[in-house]
Write a protein that holds these residues in place. Structure first.
Motif, short mmCIF file in Angstrom:
data_model
loop_
_atom_site.label_atom_id
_atom_site.label_comp_id
_atom_site.label_asym_id
_atom_site.label_seq_id
_atom_site.Cartn_x
_atom_site.Cartn_y
_atom_site.Cartn_z
N LYS A 375 0.96 -1.14 0.00
CA LYS A 375 -0.10 0.00 -0.04
C LYS A 375 0.86 1.26 -0.02
N THR A 376 2.13 1.26 0.28
CA THR A 376 2.90 2.23 0.49
C THR A 376 4.07 2.14 -0.26
N THR A 377 5.00 3.10 -0.67
CA THR A 377 6.38 3.01 -1.14
C THR A 377 7.38 2.68 -0.02
N GLU A 378 8.39 2.19 -0.60
CA GLU A 378 9.48 2.01 0.29
C GLU A 378 11.07 2.33 -0.54
N SER A 379 11.83 2.57 0.52
CA SER A 379 12.95 3.32 -0.34
C SER A 379 14.08 2.29 -1.05
N ASN A 380 13.83 1.17 -0.83
CA ASN A 380 14.85 0.18 -1.30
C ASN A 380 14.68 -0.15 -3.08
N LEU A 381 13.90 0.78 -3.76
CA LEU A 381 13.71 0.69 -5.31
C LEU A 381 14.80 1.08 -5.98
N PRO A 382 15.57 0.28 -6.72
CA PRO A 382 16.78 0.78 -7.51
C PRO A 382 16.41 1.64 -8.53
N LEU A 383 16.97 2.69 -8.42
CA LEU A 383 16.79 3.94 -9.28
C LEU A 383 18.10 4.46 -10.23
N VAL A 384 17.74 5.09 -11.26
CA VAL A 384 18.87 5.64 -11.93
C VAL A 384 18.96 7.07 -11.62
N SER A 385 20.21 7.71 -11.81
CA SER A 385 20.43 9.07 -11.55
C SER A 385 21.67 9.64 -12.49
N PRO A 386 21.41 10.53 -13.28
CA PRO A 386 19.96 11.45 -13.46
C PRO A 386 18.85 10.47 -13.87
N GLY A 387 17.68 11.15 -13.72
CA GLY A 387 16.45 10.23 -14.40
C GLY A 387 16.33 10.49 -15.88
N TYR A 388 15.26 9.83 -16.17
CA TYR A 388 14.50 9.82 -17.65
C TYR A 388 13.89 11.30 -17.64
N ASP A 389 13.80 11.57 -18.94
CA ASP A 389 12.99 12.97 -19.46
C ASP A 389 11.64 12.29 -19.55
N MET A 390 10.86 12.57 -18.23
CA MET A 390 9.33 12.21 -18.47
C MET A 390 8.57 12.96 -19.35
N ALA A 391 8.91 14.47 -19.31
CA ALA A 391 8.20 15.15 -20.16
C ALA A 391 7.96 14.73 -21.45
N GLU A 392 9.24 14.45 -22.13
CA GLU A 392 9.09 13.82 -23.46
C GLU A 392 8.33 12.67 -23.65
N GLN A 513 6.79 10.60 -8.99
CA GLN A 513 7.36 10.66 -10.42
C GLN A 513 8.68 10.03 -10.41
N ASP A 514 9.58 10.63 -9.04
CA ASP A 514 11.14 9.99 -8.99
C ASP A 514 11.22 8.57 -9.01
N ARG A 515 10.09 7.84 -8.61
CA ARG A 515 10.11 6.61 -8.49
C ARG A 515 10.25 5.55 -9.91
N PHE A 516 9.76 6.36 -10.71
CA PHE A 516 9.75 5.89 -12.12
C PHE A 516 11.06 5.73 -12.97
N HIS A 517 12.18 6.23 -12.27
CA HIS A 517 13.31 6.28 -13.15
C HIS A 517 13.93 4.93 -12.66
N LEU A 518 13.52 3.91 -13.20
CA LEU A 518 14.06 2.47 -12.67
C LEU A 518 15.36 2.08 -13.30
N ASP A 519 15.89 1.29 -12.49
CA ASP A 519 17.18 0.66 -12.80
C ASP A 519 17.18 -1.01 -13.03
N VAL A 520 17.92 -1.54 -13.68
CA VAL A 520 17.61 -2.96 -13.61
C VAL A 520 18.57 -3.73 -12.68
N HIS A 521 18.22 -4.73 -12.20
CA HIS A 521 18.89 -5.82 -11.25
C HIS A 521 18.18 -7.14 -11.26
#
Length: 618
Positions: A375-392, A513-521
């Motif tokens: 039901k809620t988000t957690e901080s252990n989600l692997p993300l990339v930095s910098p993120g992707y261009d979501m406006a595009e 929105q920042d949680r959609f910058h997903l990384d692979v693992h």
């Protein structure tokens, strides 16, 4: 139930349902198997106690803190339906039985534990406490009665609950009768009726006359038990009663009545007031078919190795001796008690049989996917930095997004019609009155309600690296935003491996929105990912639930993924697969779409949603 064939049919009906063909039966069983981890973990979580499920040699037991279980194999093609059903009945029954103990039994009472040093009291207490706590568990979870009754039926099929005859050891006869009698009368488990009939007959042949009647004077206390301590009090009182009966029988055998007294009493018999009424089905105290004392004289003459006879002094002495043997029995002698050991033995045997036939892997009863947040988000989600261009991403799909919203709005709005009757005037048609046209009343047809929860589950395994994960993340965000604009659609997004909530239900994607910058693992544990998403969807109030799985490869285990999909479908969830440059899931998912390039992903996802929503709502 009269025989094993009838019991097998009963179990099939409960676990297979309306499936007719063998393949459909197996699918139904797999769906039930897939729900077992969720049921087990939900029940233990609801107990409010720190209960863990572990594998080990203590299979089928609990100490109040840990329930010991084992992995459940996924049966292969050579496993027959009845074996599969038996394994399910035992597994589900074991879960409910042990959780009942966790919730309602006492494990650290010194007085109880000391009394259980007596084998007789331990057996009797085990039966009484099982019946007591199962009744409490059924009151708390009414649906559990199906599985607990199925448990007794499965134990009969596997031979762990067997017919009690007069040739059995005295302890087995006595405790077998108590087991079947208490389950039949005070737990309402009528699968043991035939077993009770035979056990009661064996008791009448083996032990002193009057024993059944004496036991029936204390059995009604079963209705008033509120704790394990109450159960132990009753067990001790029954043990005292048994010793009293044994002492009286030995006294009577050593001091026979004077000559002639037998003839005077011959037409009456000590048991005329004893068992003739309790064995009468019209009195409601025993199942139909129990032998009465009038029948007993014939049965006594055929008694075997326990010295049953014809009412002579020797016969009375033998009956007293039999009862004392039951009282003095040690741990090595066969007897019935707490059913956990029987369940464990039967289940382990079936699991070994399925595995020897060639199983297709296992369904894990533990794992992060069963405890991960839904039901809620957690901080252990692997993300990339910098993120992707979501406006595009949003600009690419903006036109499609707006069209989808308009179409759904038009589809769900009620249709307006104008007629000659009604309660509301249509302002735009009042001019018709001047030409004698009475069609000026407006009627709005009932609106079509979408009321749908959608979970987008994305594969972020290592094969989704580089440009593939970037475009997939952008498409996931754009699609989520588009669905949020449709009235009646509640959307969430999740990722596997890691079993993380990307966007929870009821939370705007703009806020996360920042949680959609997903990384692979990692690898591709698709079965576990689907189970996690199913848990998310099951917690939503919407009547319709959809799961769209986005992946680019084969799952780690196809059999386990099939079980997870069938289980989700059985729970009322529509499951769709979307393959990125792969047909791997074409024969695995009930509905599968393949895209050739990652750029097609947002359009394909929204097109799939549009098609399914329109089709179902219509």
């Amino acid at each position: 139930m009269k025989d094993i064939t009838e019991i097998r049919a009963y179990l099939r009906d409960k676990f297979v349902g309306k499936a007719v063909t063998p393949s459909d039966m197996i699918k139904s069983c797999k769906a039930v198997l897939g729900s077992l981890p969720i049921v087990a973990n939900s029940l233990t979580a609801a107990s409010g106690k720190p209960v863990a499920i572990r594998y080990g040699d203590k299979l089928g037991s609990t100490d109040g803190k840990t329930i010991y279980l084992m992995q459940m194999p996924i049966p292969g093609a050579s496993t027959d339906v009845d074996t599969f059903v038996l394994m399910l009945a035992l597994a589900y029954g074991l879960i409910h039985h042990e959780v009942g103990h966790v919730n309602d039994s006492t494990f650290d009472d010194q007085d109880i534990n000391e009394s259980r040093q007596s084998p007789l009291i331990d057996h009797i207490f085990g039966i009484i406490e099982d019946v007591r706590q199962e009744n409490v568990h059924i009151a708390r979870y009414p649906g559990s009665k199906l599985y607990l009754d199925g448990l007794a039926a499965a134990l009969q099929v596997t031979g762990h609950y067997s017919a009690v005859t007069a040739q059995e050891p005295p302890l087995a006869i006595l405790t077998g009768y108590l087991l079947y009698r208490l389950y039949w009368e005070y737990r309402g488990d009528y699968t043991v009726e035939n077993m009770l009939i035979q056990a009661e007959d064996a008791v009448r042949q083996t032990f002193p006359e009057g024993l059944v009647a004496r036991l029936e004077t204390v059995m009604p206390r079963m209705d008033d038990l509120e704790s394990s301590a109450d159960a132990m009090d009753l067990a001790r009182d029954i043990a005292d009663l048994l010793q009293d009966e044994a002492d009286k029988a030995k006294e009577a055998a050593s001091n026979p009545p004077p000559s002639g007294a037998d003839d005077q009493q011959g037409g009456q018999g000590d048991s005329s007031q004893d068992d003739s009424t309790t064995g009468d089905p019209s009195q409601g105290d025993s199942p139909q078919g129990s032998s009465s004392q009038d029948d007993k004289s014939q049965d006594d003459s055929s008694g075997g190795g326990s010295g049953h006879g014809d009412g002579s002094d020797d016969d009375q002495a033998q009956r007293a001796q039999n009862l004392q043997a039951a009282i003095d029995a040690d741990d090595t002698q066969k007897g019935y008690g707490d059913r956990s050991g029987d369940i464990a033995s039967a289940l382990k045997g079936l699991v070994n049989e399925v595995e020897s036939d060639g199983s297709d892997g296992h369904v894990d009863l533990t794992g992060a996917h069963l405890n991960a947040e839904i039901k809620t988000t957690e901080s252990n989600l692997p993300l990339v930095s910098p993120g992707y261009d979501m406006a595009e991403a949003l600009s690419v799909t903006a036109q499609l997004r707006m069209r989808l919203v308009r179409e759904m709005q038009a589809f769900t709005d009620g249709e307006i019609s104008v007629g000659t009757r009604g309660r509301r005037l249509s302002g735009g048609h009042l001019s018709r009155v001047g030409v004698c046209d009475g069609r000026v009343f407006k009627t709005v047809d009932e609106e079509v309600e979408v009321n749908t929860a959608v979970c987008l589950l994305i594969d972020v395994s290592g094969s989704m690296k580089d440009q593939r994960i970037a475009l997939a993340s952008q498409a996931l965000y754009a699609t989520t935003r588009a669905m949020e604009g449709i009235a009646g659609v509640n959307v969430a997004a999740a990722a596997f491996p890691g079993f993380s909530v990307v966007k929870p239900f009821g939370v705007s994607s703009r806020l996360v929105q920042d949680r959609f910058h997903l990384d692979v693992h990692g690898s591709t544990p698709m079965a576990e990912g689907i189970t996690h998403a199913r848990r998310m969807l099951s917690a939503t109030p919407e009547r319709r639930r959809m799961l769209i799985v986005i992946t680019d490869g084969d799952p780690d285990s196809r059999p386990a993924t099939e079980v997870a999909i069938l289980s989700a479908q059985a729970a009322g969830i529509e499951v769709y697969g979307l393959g990125i440059q792969t047909n791997a899931g074409e024969k695995l998912f009930p509905s599968w779409v393949t895209i050739k390039s990652i750029g097609e992903l947002p359009f394909t996802m929204m097109g799939l949603l549009r098609e399914r929503l329109f089709a179902k709502a219509a």
